[in-house]
Design a protein around this motif. Structure first.
Motif, short mmCIF file in Angstrom:
data_model
loop_
_atom_site.label_atom_id
_atom_site.label_comp_id
_atom_site.label_asym_id
_atom_site.label_seq_id
_atom_site.Cartn_x
_atom_site.Cartn_y
_atom_site.Cartn_z
N LYS A 47 2.58 -0.15 -26.61
CA LYS A 47 1.75 -0.12 -27.82
C LYS A 47 0.28 -0.39 -27.51
CE LYS A 47 5.15 0.59 -30.70
NZ LYS A 47 5.28 1.89 -31.40
N CYS A 48 -0.19 0.16 -26.41
CA CYS A 48 -1.60 -0.03 -26.08
C CYS A 48 -2.16 1.19 -25.36
CB CYS A 48 -1.80 -1.28 -25.22
SG CYS A 48 -1.29 -1.10 -23.50
N VAL A 49 -3.48 1.29 -25.39
CA VAL A 49 -4.21 2.28 -24.61
C VAL A 49 -5.02 1.49 -23.58
CG1 VAL A 49 -5.98 4.07 -24.64
CG2 VAL A 49 -4.36 3.89 -26.54
N GLY A 50 -4.59 1.52 -22.34
CA GLY A 50 -5.24 0.74 -21.30
C GLY A 50 -6.12 1.60 -20.41
N MET A 51 -7.32 1.10 -20.12
CA MET A 51 -8.27 1.79 -19.25
C MET A 51 -9.04 0.77 -18.43
SD MET A 51 -9.98 4.51 -21.93
CE MET A 51 -8.98 5.60 -22.94
N GLU A 83 -8.05 -3.73 -21.59
CA GLU A 83 -8.83 -3.52 -20.37
C GLU A 83 -7.96 -3.81 -19.16
OE1 GLU A 83 -12.97 -5.07 -18.22
OE2 GLU A 83 -12.47 -5.73 -20.26
N LEU A 84 -7.77 -2.81 -18.32
CA LEU A 84 -6.92 -2.94 -17.14
C LEU A 84 -7.78 -3.05 -15.88
CD1 LEU A 84 -4.24 -0.17 -17.86
CD2 LEU A 84 -4.11 -2.60 -18.42
N ASP A 85 -7.25 -3.73 -14.87
CA ASP A 85 -7.95 -3.68 -13.59
C ASP A 85 -7.61 -2.36 -12.90
OD1 ASP A 85 -5.69 -4.00 -11.60
OD2 ASP A 85 -5.43 -5.87 -12.71
N GLU A 86 -8.44 -1.98 -11.96
CA GLU A 86 -8.33 -0.66 -11.35
C GLU A 86 -6.99 -0.45 -10.65
OE1 GLU A 86 -11.57 0.47 -8.91
OE2 GLU A 86 -13.04 0.44 -10.54
N GLU A 87 -6.50 -1.46 -9.96
CA GLU A 87 -5.26 -1.28 -9.20
C GLU A 87 -4.06 -1.07 -10.11
OE1 GLU A 87 -4.63 -0.68 -5.99
OE2 GLU A 87 -6.81 -0.49 -6.01
N ASN A 88 -4.00 -1.80 -11.21
CA ASN A 88 -2.89 -1.61 -12.14
C ASN A 88 -2.93 -0.22 -12.77
OD1 ASN A 88 -1.58 -4.06 -11.84
ND2 ASN A 88 -2.79 -5.08 -13.42
N PHE A 89 -4.13 0.23 -13.11
CA PHE A 89 -4.24 1.55 -13.71
C PHE A 89 -3.91 2.64 -12.69
CE2 PHE A 89 -6.76 5.21 -15.40
CZ PHE A 89 -6.03 5.39 -16.56
N ARG A 90 -4.34 2.45 -11.46
CA ARG A 90 -4.02 3.42 -10.41
C ARG A 90 -2.50 3.51 -10.21
NH1 ARG A 90 -6.56 5.74 -6.05
NH2 ARG A 90 -8.47 4.55 -6.44
N ARG A 91 -1.83 2.38 -10.18
CA ARG A 91 -0.37 2.39 -10.01
C ARG A 91 0.31 3.09 -11.18
NH1 ARG A 91 -1.14 -2.84 -7.67
NH2 ARG A 91 -0.81 -3.84 -9.71
N TYR A 92 -0.24 2.89 -12.37
CA TYR A 92 0.33 3.57 -13.55
C TYR A 92 0.21 5.08 -13.40
CZ TYR A 92 0.71 5.34 -18.32
OH TYR A 92 1.07 6.07 -19.43
N LEU A 93 -0.97 5.57 -13.01
CA LEU A 93 -1.15 7.01 -12.85
C LEU A 93 -0.25 7.56 -11.74
CD1 LEU A 93 -5.05 7.36 -13.12
CD2 LEU A 93 -3.35 7.88 -14.88
N GLU A 94 -0.14 6.82 -10.65
CA GLU A 94 0.72 7.27 -9.55
C GLU A 94 2.17 7.37 -9.99
OE1 GLU A 94 -1.91 5.41 -5.84
OE2 GLU A 94 -0.19 4.31 -6.65
#
Length: 356
Positions: free
Chosen positions: A182-186, A267-278
């Motif tokens: 239930k969120c939009v993280g970036m 607001e996500l940190d870069e590593e968490n967002f990268r893992r999500y995209l991967e």
């Protein structure tokens, strides 16, 4: 891979004037080739010239829809100048779409060089908004380097650059996050502004520049022509308003009819967002319609989210976060397509089932 492989059986005719699009195995390249081929099929009697699309790719996989639309699909080695030069035969305009590899700068510059050596007079480049604020050695900075090469090689020629932001369709990548968390993280701060635009509005703008009556020397009431004041070298194609992460969450929640604050920005940190995209690269492909067809403008995360593309997305968010220059709205898209670009809120309304 030193030779090109023809994926169509249609005979090349000198009466055709080709528009060559590079890297149609990228999301943007495929969308543009599909859109242009569809436009050429839709208005054959309106154009003075017999246009056809020639499309270059690293791999033929997943491009059967272009073959079905009579696109002259060619698998090439972008590092082989002779192969690229041979593809310029009967080409009147080149549209350079950088690829999804770490060699995108070299490959794009090779296409530009081949077009120049063959005497192609008109060339367009798909680039990124904010690339002029990025560092030289960064993924976004590579796009600015390609722009510089184009300006040098075609210094006195007919060239233009279309800088684009993130497209609406990339928000499909957030559907799992929305449905599960239930969120939009970036990886940006809550007050970071950025612009977005629909991929079909980008295609409309670039094709309008290519096929406008002024370019064709014909008078056609059904074709939108470009106002003199709108013709320039570099176009920033943006939507009508800037967004923040919170505004995206608000518009999505509104489209879904949720209670206020049901979907939030995080607001996500870069590593968490990268893992999500991967992790999205492990998903199943987008669903087909009852006739076995896929939406040509919906990105397949397995094909789109390559390591180089993820690096590029992370860099785009970094530039937005650090420069605060990615939220500037321009009228270029509206001036080229003759209407306001589609707003992100309408995209969410049209595709709400994907976020439930």
């Amino acid at each position: 891979m030193g030779d090109s492989t023809t994926a169509t059986t249609a005979t090349k005719k000198s009466s055709h004037h080709y528009v060559l699009i590079s890297c149609v195995d990228t999301y943007g390249g495929h969308a543009l080739a599909y859109h242009l081929a569809n436009e050429l099929e839709r208005r054959p009697g309106m154009l003075k010239k017999h246009w056809r699309v020639r499309a270059l790719c690293h791999s033929l996989e997943g491009l059967q829809d272009l073959v079905a639309m009579d696109v002259d699909l060619q698998q090439v080695d972008y590092k082989n100048p002779m192969v690229l030069k041979a593809q310029m035969k009967h080409v009147k305009c080149v549209i350079v779409v950088p690829d999804q590899t770490k060699e995108r700068v070299v490959n794009a510059c090779n296409v530009i060089d081949a077009a120049s050596l063959h005497g192609v007079k008109r060339i367009q480049l798909a680039s990124l908004i904010g690339c002029d604020y990025a560092g030289e050695s960064t993924p976004m900075g590579g796009f600015y380097a390609i722009e510089g090469h184009l300006r040098n090689v075609y210094a006195y020629g007919r060239w233009c650059v279309f800088r684009v932001p993130m497209v609406h369709q990339f928000f499909y990548f957030w559907s799992r996050m929305v449905t599960q968390d239930k969120c939009v993280g970036m990886p940006i701060s809550p007050d970071t502004e950025f612009t977005v635009i629909d991929i079909q509005d980008i295609c409309d703008a670039m094709v309008t520049m290519l096929l406008s009556p002024r370019k064709q020397d014909v008078a056609a009431e059904d074709l939108f022509d470009i106002p003199d004041a709108a013709v320039k070298r570099i176009y920033d194609l943006t939507g009508a308003c800037p967004y923040t992460g919170g505004a995206v969450a608000y518009r999505l929640n509104e489209a879904l009819g949720g209670e206020a604050g049901e979907i939030t920005f995080q607001e996500l940190d870069e590593e968490n967002f990268r893992r999500y995209l991967e992790s999205l690269g492990q998903q199943y492909p987008p669903e087909q319609d009852p006739h076995g067809r896929r939406d040509p403008f919906r990105p397949d995360p397995r094909r789109v989210l390559t390591p180089a593309t993820i690096d590029l997305m992370m860099d785009c968010f970094r530039v937005a976060r650090e420069t605060m220059q990615m939220g500037i709205v321009k009228d270029d898209a509206r001036n080229l397509i003759g209407r306001q670009p589609k707003d992100l809120s309408q995209f969410f309304i049209d595709n709400q089932d994907q976020f439930r």
